[in-house]
Motif scaffolding. Structure first.
Motif, mmCIF file in Angstrom:
data_model
loop_
_atom_site.group_PDB
_atom_site.id
_atom_site.type_symbol
_atom_site.label_atom_id
_atom_site.label_comp_id
_atom_site.label_asym_id
_atom_site.label_seq_id
_atom_site.Cartn_x
_atom_site.Cartn_y
_atom_site.Cartn_z
ATOM 1 N N PHE A 234 29.868 10.493 -66.123
ATOM 2 C CA PHE A 234 28.940 11.066 -66.700
ATOM 3 C C PHE A 234 27.641 11.043 -66.087
ATOM 4 O O PHE A 234 27.265 9.919 -65.280
ATOM 5 C CB PHE A 234 28.857 10.658 -68.046
ATOM 6 N N ASP A 235 26.680 12.132 -65.958
ATOM 7 C CA ASP A 235 25.867 12.244 -65.045
ATOM 8 C C ASP A 235 24.297 12.586 -66.089
ATOM 9 O O ASP A 235 24.452 13.644 -66.347
ATOM 10 C CB ASP A 235 25.983 13.101 -63.913
ATOM 11 N N THR A 236 23.589 11.704 -66.410
ATOM 12 C CA THR A 236 22.523 11.885 -66.918
ATOM 13 C C THR A 236 21.381 12.260 -66.162
ATOM 14 O O THR A 236 20.162 13.001 -66.625
ATOM 15 C CB THR A 236 22.025 10.432 -67.681
ATOM 16 N N GLY A 237 21.504 12.222 -64.683
ATOM 17 C CA GLY A 237 20.395 12.555 -64.131
ATOM 18 C C GLY A 237 19.759 11.164 -63.308
ATOM 19 O O GLY A 237 18.858 11.379 -62.605
ATOM 20 N N GLY A 238 20.071 10.199 -64.176
ATOM 21 C CA GLY A 238 19.417 8.866 -63.549
ATOM 22 C C GLY A 238 17.814 8.983 -64.026
ATOM 23 O O GLY A 238 17.417 9.661 -64.939
ATOM 24 N N LEU A 239 17.084 8.328 -63.560
ATOM 25 C CA LEU A 239 15.470 8.479 -63.760
ATOM 26 C C LEU A 239 15.202 9.774 -63.892
ATOM 27 O O LEU A 239 14.128 10.059 -64.457
ATOM 28 C CB LEU A 239 14.684 7.615 -62.983
ATOM 29 N N ASN A 240 15.535 10.855 -62.760
ATOM 30 C CA ASN A 240 15.140 12.147 -63.014
ATOM 31 C C ASN A 240 16.386 12.920 -63.869
ATOM 32 O O ASN A 240 17.129 13.582 -63.558
ATOM 33 C CB ASN A 240 15.573 12.818 -61.731
ATOM 34 N N LEU A 241 15.568 12.438 -65.045
ATOM 35 C CA LEU A 241 16.404 12.866 -66.286
ATOM 36 C C LEU A 241 16.888 14.314 -66.392
ATOM 37 O O LEU A 241 16.025 15.026 -66.847
ATOM 38 C CB LEU A 241 16.325 12.043 -67.692
ATOM 39 N N LYS A 242 17.995 14.808 -66.473
ATOM 40 C CA LYS A 242 18.400 16.054 -66.960
ATOM 41 C C LYS A 242 17.913 16.615 -68.151
ATOM 42 O O LYS A 242 17.917 15.604 -69.287
ATOM 43 C CB LYS A 242 19.908 16.385 -66.980
ATOM 44 N N PRO A 243 17.518 17.744 -68.554
ATOM 45 C CA PRO A 243 17.032 18.065 -69.852
ATOM 46 C C PRO A 243 18.416 18.182 -70.790
ATOM 47 O O PRO A 243 19.634 18.287 -70.246
ATOM 48 C CB PRO A 243 16.638 19.635 -69.563
ATOM 49 N N GLY A 244 18.433 18.058 -71.952
ATOM 50 C CA GLY A 244 19.840 18.246 -72.769
ATOM 51 C C GLY A 244 20.562 19.295 -72.475
ATOM 52 O O GLY A 244 22.020 19.085 -72.570
ATOM 53 N N VAL A 283 31.906 6.050 -60.924
ATOM 54 C CA VAL A 283 30.478 5.689 -61.664
ATOM 55 C C VAL A 283 30.191 6.520 -62.706
ATOM 56 O O VAL A 283 30.529 7.615 -63.007
ATOM 57 C CB VAL A 283 29.436 5.516 -60.504
ATOM 58 N N GLU A 284 29.055 5.896 -63.391
ATOM 59 C CA GLU A 284 28.271 6.810 -64.211
ATOM 60 C C GLU A 284 27.051 6.663 -63.863
ATOM 61 O O GLU A 284 26.522 5.584 -63.673
ATOM 62 C CB GLU A 284 28.449 6.158 -65.838
ATOM 63 N N ASP A 312 19.196 12.885 -59.301
ATOM 64 C CA ASP A 312 20.068 13.657 -59.803
ATOM 65 C C ASP A 312 21.159 14.377 -58.793
ATOM 66 O O ASP A 312 22.050 14.979 -59.037
ATOM 67 C CB ASP A 312 19.577 14.650 -60.735
ATOM 68 N N ALA A 313 20.985 13.890 -57.634
ATOM 69 C CA ALA A 313 21.540 14.486 -56.343
ATOM 70 C C ALA A 313 22.434 13.002 -56.184
ATOM 71 O O ALA A 313 22.147 12.510 -54.881
ATOM 72 C CB ALA A 313 20.680 14.716 -55.314
ATOM 73 N N GLU A 314 23.420 12.441 -57.023
ATOM 74 C CA GLU A 314 23.893 11.259 -56.902
ATOM 75 C C GLU A 314 25.150 11.576 -56.219
ATOM 76 O O GLU A 314 25.670 10.479 -55.510
ATOM 77 C CB GLU A 314 23.853 10.301 -58.202
ATOM 78 N N GLY A 315 25.829 12.523 -56.543
ATOM 79 C CA GLY A 315 27.350 12.480 -55.990
ATOM 80 C C GLY A 315 27.426 12.428 -54.587
ATOM 81 O O GLY A 315 28.386 11.834 -54.227
ATOM 82 N N ARG A 316 26.532 13.233 -53.676
ATOM 83 C CA ARG A 316 26.611 12.946 -52.572
ATOM 84 C C ARG A 316 26.566 11.494 -51.878
ATOM 85 O O ARG A 316 27.189 11.339 -50.840
ATOM 86 C CB ARG A 316 25.686 13.916 -51.703
#
Length: 463
Positions: A234-244, A283-284, A312-316
């Motif tokens: 699951f990807d919230t975007g982290g501290l660069n939080l995604k909008p809902g 990961v989450e 939010d560019a965590e996958g890479r």
């Protein structure tokens, strides 16, 4: 629907596949009651239409499936599957009208058309099964359908039941079925000197379930194929939080892992003569006091430093550590698959699987294989002039170049920096989601790329 063909002893009804311009000729060969019934029904052979043929007592004795025109069929991956909902439940065999060169694709589409995700809600209704058409390899088609069913189920399962622990359990279950071996490095062990995966740890350390690297091996001889799948459950975007609105589909951010797991299952079920390695950083990307931050500089397994300009560019990041690890064994072919960038969707939409590679033989083999596999792919460039965009100056690499241009290309260039020993490397930036129902493709999780890869492997690896 079971992912298998019906047996002839199920007393299947004959199914006549009718192109629109061939209906008149077919009717000329029928008796008067059949002609009258078809004409009165308004059936015209249009793609996606169907008509049951009644016997004297009203029970079905056969069926028609509209096959439209070649132009209409070109718009769909599995044209015949569109007629299935119009058929009465039961068993069928193709009696005429299906071109032999289309039989394998349409048979696969038939099996996939029965897919429904039923983990949380009972799926009712009787099945429409098919006797395998002549001239195809039915077990291979069943294996392909089983692999896609697994992939779809994994993607469709919400993160509440498909976190890193559950993803590990799925790989262990798969390994158990085929005699593969699994090793897992998790939690603080990711930071030990011997097993060093600092970016996987950094991305996943804020979550309730610890991050981990799942490593499955199968096969004792032959060329080595390493699959690396992005397992961001699951990807919230982290501290660069995604909008809902952007977070709603993030259960599918492990679609790369799901596709590599499905591909691995197919390879093992087909008993291909190769050595297979499957690496999944699971990961989450969550938010807590332990989250990694914009501006952080992360170390990597390869020794390159990475400036974080967007969490939010965590996958890479997690893929990079796993790729570096896989690259150390110099595989003959290494493939990464990930739901990595929105830029790829803007470029080619949800239906195509874009890929990057410098290996001309693999690119050519994919181009040859994709049409017959009903698995369209599209080659994208490792455009060297954009390398400067991923070099921030303060660190070796930037995980999210500013400006927004060429986002899929720069992500692929970033990943390529963590390879170099593998004889061939390819990266797939897939969507792994069907936005609306299509014949043979239910709305939801989707396999993209593995069938084309599977058909390309014999040519590339000399199997």
């Amino acid at each position: 629907m079971p992912v298998s063909f019906a047996t002839p002893d199920t007393s299947p009804l004959p199914l006549y596949v009718i192109e629109a311009d061939a209906l008149a000729a077919w009717l000329d060969g029928q008796d008067a009651p059949t002609r009258a019934w078809v004409e009165a029904s308004g059936f015209a052979g249009g793609l996606g239409t169907a008509l049951m043929l009644p016997g004297p007592d009203g029970t079905p004795v056969g069926a028609l499936a509209g096959y439209g025109s070649s132009d209409a069929r070109a718009r769909h991956r599995f044209p015949l599957a569109g007629a299935i909902p119009g058929l009465a439940p039961g068993s069928y065999r193709i009696a005429s009208g299906l071109p032999p060169e289309c039989a394998a694709t349409e048979a696969l589409g038939w099996l996939l058309s029965g897919y429904s995700y039923g983990r949380y809600r009972e799926q009712g209704g009787r099945e429409r099964t098919l006797v395998a058409p002549e001239g195809i390899d039915p077990r291979r088609i069943e294996i392909l359908a089983e692999a896609e069913t697994l992939t779809r189920d994994l993607v469709n399962t919400p993160a509440s039941d498909m976190g890193p622990e559950a993803l590990e359990a799925e790989v262990r279950a798969l390994a158990g079925r085929f005699g593969a071996e699994v090793a897992v490095i998790a939690g603080e062990d990711l930071l030990s000197e011997k097993t060093y995966f600092p970016m996987i740890h950094a991305v996943g350390r804020a979550a309730g379930q610890v991050p981990r690297l799942i490593d499955m091996r199968w096969g004792r001889s032959g060329p080595m194929l390493t699959l690396v799948g992005k397992g961001v459950c699951f990807d919230t975007g982290g501290l660069n939080l995604k909008p809902g609105g952007s977070m709603g589909l993030m259960k599918k951010d492990m679609g790369g892992a799901a596709n590599t797991i499905g591909l691995a299952q197919a390879i093992m079920a087909l008993d291909l003569p190769l050595r297979l390695r499957l690496l999944i950083p699971a990961v989450e990307n969550s938010v807590s006091g332990h989250s990694f931050r914009p501006g952080d500089i992360l170390q990597s397994r390869k020794g390159l430093t990475v400036e974080i300009n967007n969490t939010d560019a965590e996958g890479r990041l997690v893929l990079a550590d796993a790729l570096a690890y896989g690259d150390e064994e110099t595989p003959d072919l290494m493939i990464s698959m990930a739901t990595l960038t929105g830029a790829a969707r803007v470029a080619v939409g949800p239906d195509l699987a874009p890929f990057y590679t410098d290996a001309e033989d693999f690119a050519g083999a994919l181009a040859d294989a994709a049409p017959g596999a009903a698995d369209p792919v599209w080659r994208m460039p490792f455009h060297a002039p954009y390398e400067a965009m991923i070099e921030p100056g303060i660190a070796d690499l930037d995980n999210a170049p500013s400006g927004g241009f060429a986002g899929s290309i720069t992500a692929a260039l970033f990943l390529r920096r963590f390879t170099g020993q593998a004889a061939r490397y390819a990266h797939f930036d897939i969507y792994s989601w069907q936005p609306k129902p299509e014949p043979g493709r239910a709305k939801g999780g989707l396999m993209q790329g593995p069938r084309a890869i599977l058909d390309a492997l014999p040519q590339v690896l000399d199997l």
